[in-house]
Motif scaffolding. Sequence first.
Motif, PDB file in Angstrom:
ATOM      1  N   PHE A  65      49.865  27.492  35.834  1.00  0.00           N
ATOM      2  CA  PHE A  65      49.696  28.042  37.182  1.00  0.00           C
ATOM      3  C   PHE A  65      49.389  29.525  37.115  1.00  0.00           C
ATOM      4  O   PHE A  65      49.617  30.188  36.096  1.00  0.00           O
ATOM      5  CB  PHE A  65      50.942  27.791  38.040  1.00  0.00           C
ATOM      6  CG  PHE A  65      52.170  28.558  37.600  1.00  0.00           C
ATOM      7  CD1 PHE A  65      52.477  29.792  38.171  1.00  0.00           C
ATOM      8  CD2 PHE A  65      53.012  28.050  36.623  1.00  0.00           C
ATOM      9  CE1 PHE A  65      53.596  30.505  37.772  1.00  0.00           C
ATOM     10  CE2 PHE A  65      54.143  28.746  36.221  1.00  0.00           C
ATOM     11  CZ  PHE A  65      54.444  29.965  36.797  1.00  0.00           C
ATOM     12  N   THR A  66      48.878  30.026  38.228  1.00  0.00           N
ATOM     13  CA  THR A  66      48.645  31.459  38.365  1.00  0.00           C
ATOM     14  C   THR A  66      49.061  31.904  39.762  1.00  0.00           C
ATOM     15  O   THR A  66      48.913  31.139  40.728  1.00  0.00           O
ATOM     16  CB  THR A  66      47.163  31.803  38.114  1.00  0.00           C
ATOM     17  OG1 THR A  66      46.985  33.222  38.158  1.00  0.00           O
ATOM     18  CG2 THR A  66      46.265  31.166  39.171  1.00  0.00           C
ATOM     19  N   VAL A  67      49.607  33.086  39.849  1.00  0.00           N
ATOM     20  CA  VAL A  67      50.007  33.661  41.132  1.00  0.00           C
ATOM     21  C   VAL A  67      48.885  34.577  41.621  1.00  0.00           C
ATOM     22  O   VAL A  67      48.497  35.530  40.934  1.00  0.00           O
ATOM     23  CB  VAL A  67      51.321  34.460  41.017  1.00  0.00           C
ATOM     24  CG1 VAL A  67      51.696  35.057  42.377  1.00  0.00           C
ATOM     25  CG2 VAL A  67      52.442  33.569  40.496  1.00  0.00           C
ATOM     26  N   VAL A  68      48.345  34.261  42.797  1.00  0.00           N
ATOM     27  CA  VAL A  68      47.253  35.042  43.373  1.00  0.00           C
ATOM     28  C   VAL A  68      47.845  36.118  44.281  1.00  0.00           C
ATOM     29  O   VAL A  68      48.531  35.809  45.256  1.00  0.00           O
ATOM     30  CB  VAL A  68      46.292  34.139  44.165  1.00  0.00           C
ATOM     31  CG1 VAL A  68      45.164  34.964  44.777  1.00  0.00           C
ATOM     32  CG2 VAL A  68      45.733  33.046  43.274  1.00  0.00           C
ATOM     33  N   GLU A  69      47.601  37.365  43.951  1.00  0.00           N
ATOM     34  CA  GLU A  69      48.135  38.480  44.728  1.00  0.00           C
ATOM     35  C   GLU A  69      47.038  39.319  45.373  1.00  0.00           C
ATOM     36  O   GLU A  69      47.328  40.257  46.113  1.00  0.00           O
ATOM     37  CB  GLU A  69      49.015  39.356  43.843  1.00  0.00           C
ATOM     38  CG  GLU A  69      50.249  38.618  43.317  1.00  0.00           C
ATOM     39  CD  GLU A  69      51.145  39.503  42.491  1.00  0.00           C
ATOM     40  OE1 GLU A  69      50.650  40.547  41.981  1.00  0.00           O
ATOM     41  OE2 GLU A  69      52.335  39.164  42.343  1.00  0.00           O
ATOM     42  N   ARG A  70      45.793  38.983  45.069  1.00  0.00           N
ATOM     43  CA  ARG A  70      44.659  39.691  45.656  1.00  0.00           C
ATOM     44  C   ARG A  70      43.657  38.652  46.154  1.00  0.00           C
ATOM     45  O   ARG A  70      43.159  37.842  45.381  1.00  0.00           O
ATOM     46  CB  ARG A  70      44.011  40.605  44.633  1.00  0.00           C
ATOM     47  CG  ARG A  70      42.864  41.447  45.196  1.00  0.00           C
ATOM     48  CD  ARG A  70      42.357  42.417  44.149  1.00  0.00           C
ATOM     49  NE  ARG A  70      41.273  43.241  44.669  1.00  0.00           N
ATOM     50  CZ  ARG A  70      40.652  44.188  43.972  1.00  0.00           C
ATOM     51  NH1 ARG A  70      41.014  44.419  42.714  1.00  0.00           N
ATOM     52  NH2 ARG A  70      39.681  44.892  44.519  1.00  0.00           N
ATOM     53  N   ALA A  71      43.390  38.668  47.449  1.00  0.00           N
ATOM     54  CA  ALA A  71      42.549  37.638  48.064  1.00  0.00           C
ATOM     55  C   ALA A  71      41.104  37.748  47.591  1.00  0.00           C
ATOM     56  O   ALA A  71      40.543  38.852  47.510  1.00  0.00           O
ATOM     57  CB  ALA A  71      42.610  37.744  49.579  1.00  0.00           C
TER      58      ALA A  71
END
Length: 262
Positions: A65-71
């Motif tokens: 998984f990856t955490v998206v913090e920038r749209a």
Amino acid sequence: MKKPTPVPTAETQPFWSAAAEGRLIYQYCPVCKKAQFPPRHRCASCGQAEITWRESHGIGAVHSFTVVERASAPAFQDDLPYVIALADLDEGFRMMVTMRGCEPHQVQIGARIRVVFELGENTWPLPTATLLGEMLTFARLEPGRVYGRHTETIGQRLIDQWTSLYPWDQPQGDRAPSGLTNMVGMRTYLLAMHPRPPGNVHASIKLRGARPLRIGARVSAEVSCSGKEEKKGRRFVDFHVRGTDEEGHQVIDMELRLIWAQ
């Protein structure tokens, strides 16, 4: 700003049509016995052109998984931060999903998940996933808590499957076969209550009066624990399944009692 909308192709149309009914399907090769996703016009492993479709239970585990913090686009700004995960489904295929109903720090590699379809502003429902959490033992079950939801369309494929098993239970006009109410209620319970301990025994099912299911109706149902008790050395758990159609009419009102194994 609206989010991008899927554009089905000849290869992916069956997947999106099933998604519109709340079902997750995948391709299966009858020659090399392998599951594959995303859909292709032939088997990616052996090249077989005659490939079939199967329905998944939607249960699996997080592979990465990856955490998206920038749209990546303004339409996703309000979702930040969110998790995109690769999930290995129990039937043997891998798919990408957006995690819902949890904080990024709660997602771990190996965590058990369930795929659900999210109906938002897009034309087609999008596959997302929720965490299943720990084994639902008797001690952990909480009366009054809603444990999950399931949405599906009472489509012709579902009716054909039902009437092939129960030919005496046929549609009446725009009304679906009466037994489908029980089936959809039970499917909601089975999909929502995960992971369950093995060895549970169904003690009783009660259906209360509700509107008949209509052919083509989109039914959204939820499962809650309505009570539990220990009696003569056995653990009894009661569940309530309530479902409504897209017009808000109640079409499922079911009480389940089970003898809980652990």
